[in-house]
Scaffold this active site. Sequence first.
Site, PDB file in Angstrom:
ATOM      1  CE1 TYR A 129      -3.665   2.540   0.654  1.00 32.27           C
ATOM      2  CE2 TYR A 129      -2.369   3.263   2.537  1.00 32.27           C
ATOM      3  CZ  TYR A 129      -3.416   3.456   1.665  1.00 32.27           C
ATOM      4  OH  TYR A 129      -4.231   4.568   1.800  1.00 32.27           O
ATOM      5  CG  ASP A 224       5.783   3.903   0.764  1.00 34.73           C
ATOM      6  OD1 ASP A 224       6.065   4.564   1.772  1.00 34.73           O
ATOM      7  OD2 ASP A 224       4.607   3.687   0.385  1.00 34.73           O
ATOM      8  CE  LYS A 252       1.286   5.363   7.852  1.00 35.47           C
ATOM      9  NZ  LYS A 252       0.000   5.061   8.393  1.00 35.47           N
TER      10      LYS A 252
HETATM   11  N1  PMP Z   1       2.796   4.339   2.202  1.00 37.24           N
HETATM   12  C1  PMP Z   1       2.681   3.378   3.134  1.00 37.24           C
HETATM   13  C2  PMP Z   1       3.660   2.244   3.145  1.00 37.24           C
HETATM   14  C3  PMP Z   1       1.658   3.438   4.085  1.00 37.24           C
HETATM   15  O1  PMP Z   1       1.539   2.451   4.985  1.00 37.24           O
HETATM   16  C4  PMP Z   1       0.774   4.545   4.063  1.00 37.24           C
HETATM   17  C5  PMP Z   1      -0.342   4.689   5.077  1.00 37.24           C
HETATM   18  N2  PMP Z   1      -0.623   3.629   5.878  1.00 37.24           N
HETATM   19  C6  PMP Z   1       0.942   5.514   3.073  1.00 37.24           C
HETATM   20  C7  PMP Z   1       1.964   5.390   2.159  1.00 37.24           C
HETATM   21  C8  PMP Z   1       0.042   6.701   3.004  1.00 37.24           C
HETATM   22  O2  PMP Z   1       0.333   7.593   4.035  1.00 37.24           O
HETATM   23  P1  PMP Z   1      -0.785   8.635   4.513  1.00 37.24           P
HETATM   24  O3  PMP Z   1      -1.858   7.844   5.167  1.00 37.24           O
HETATM   25  O4  PMP Z   1      -0.023   9.559   5.437  1.00 37.24           O
HETATM   26  O5  PMP Z   1      -1.260   9.339   3.292  1.00 37.24           O
END
Ligand code: PMP
Length: 413
Positions: A129, A224, A252
Amino acid sequence: MIPGGVNSPVRAFRSVGGTPFFTKSANGARLTTADDQELVDFVLTWGPAIHGHNDPDIRAAIREALDRGTSFGTPNPLEVEMAELILSCVPAVKKVRMTNSGTEATMSAIRLARGYTGRNKIIKFSGCYHGHVDSLLVKAGSGALTQGNPDSAGVTPGTAADTLVAEYNNLPALSALFDANAGQIAGLIVEPFPANVGLILPDAGFLAGLRELCTKHGTVLIFDEVKTGITAGWGGATGVLGVQPDLIALAKSIGGGFPIGAFGGKAEYMDVITTGKVMHLGTYNGNPLVMAAARAVLSEVCTPSVTQGTAELNERLLAACNDIIVSASLPAHTVQFGAKGCITWSVNQVRNYRDYKETDFDLAFAQWIHGINRGVLLPPGLDEQWLISVMHTDAEVMHYADVFQEFVSELTH
Ligand code: PMP
């Protein structure tokens, strides 16, 4: 009034019943729900709160920034300090831009890869994701899976057609995909440790293999690290693994619980943003309150040694859980990276999304509901993993192991 009662689907715990609970306040490692139940929090806002809740240094930093104003619409000195901190934390990043979320960070990195290479297609892995960017909501994990729909209506077939999906930990298939699309792949985006379908570890040499394939095909390799970030250890997964991507997305755990994201990497890529060839914009990027909180996280609260402490505490928890699993001969095993861990309800290691779908979701659900009724808040189901914060005490962490032991005794007696 609010679709599903939530502003993001995981909060509805839909995979385990669909009724969200509301939180009134949070302190240290604990949440207090609206009906005054106290829970030791192992979800930690789905990743950001490695600093725990209500940290006094972060609060002081925000208060001080607040007195100077909430938004300027011009550069502010805190942005520079944050850029310096990110560069020192993740050496693969030579230049960096701030965003307001992980989604914006991955979206911008993908656009940059396309703008730099002049190519259209990207590769992602099934079950990974990367936020709710159209082109990345194709065979996604996490919230998308929670909704039971790893793809999404509203993503046009044209957009989806430019996203090629590969299987994690399968280099021969990936190599074939590259060959079949020679000269067309702008970027490959990967969670170095996929963390939206439980927790998957890369096979030895897999990430180095990605690096090689991307270099060979002139494709931009994007890590990511939104979920890994400093929860994987100071320096992120990139620091731990030693494989250098071209671009990194962060969010995060670097932000003190504020809406934050960042993307950065080698200067030759980021300079395409400098020239304006690839656009990256945003009214709130580098917001002074967010920067103040994030600076406090990286410079005061989650220093390298303190962050290492969370991984060590996590190791003790995983060892305790593992002992319980082994002595009860459960069809399960533990997985760890840094401050994150999970119990995976399968005998064999999960290496990709296909394996993940074969794990026992019923047992995962049973463990979740058992825990929440005994003051332990875990991510529900199997698509996420727990996180240990710098504020968790040994006793709080071991309470989880005790509750797990109780669960296993009830399960097996
Ligand atoms: N990349 C990863 C690996 C994630 O786990 C997430 C959110 N769980 C995101 C991108 C998206 O981040 P955000 O919810 O801050 O938009």
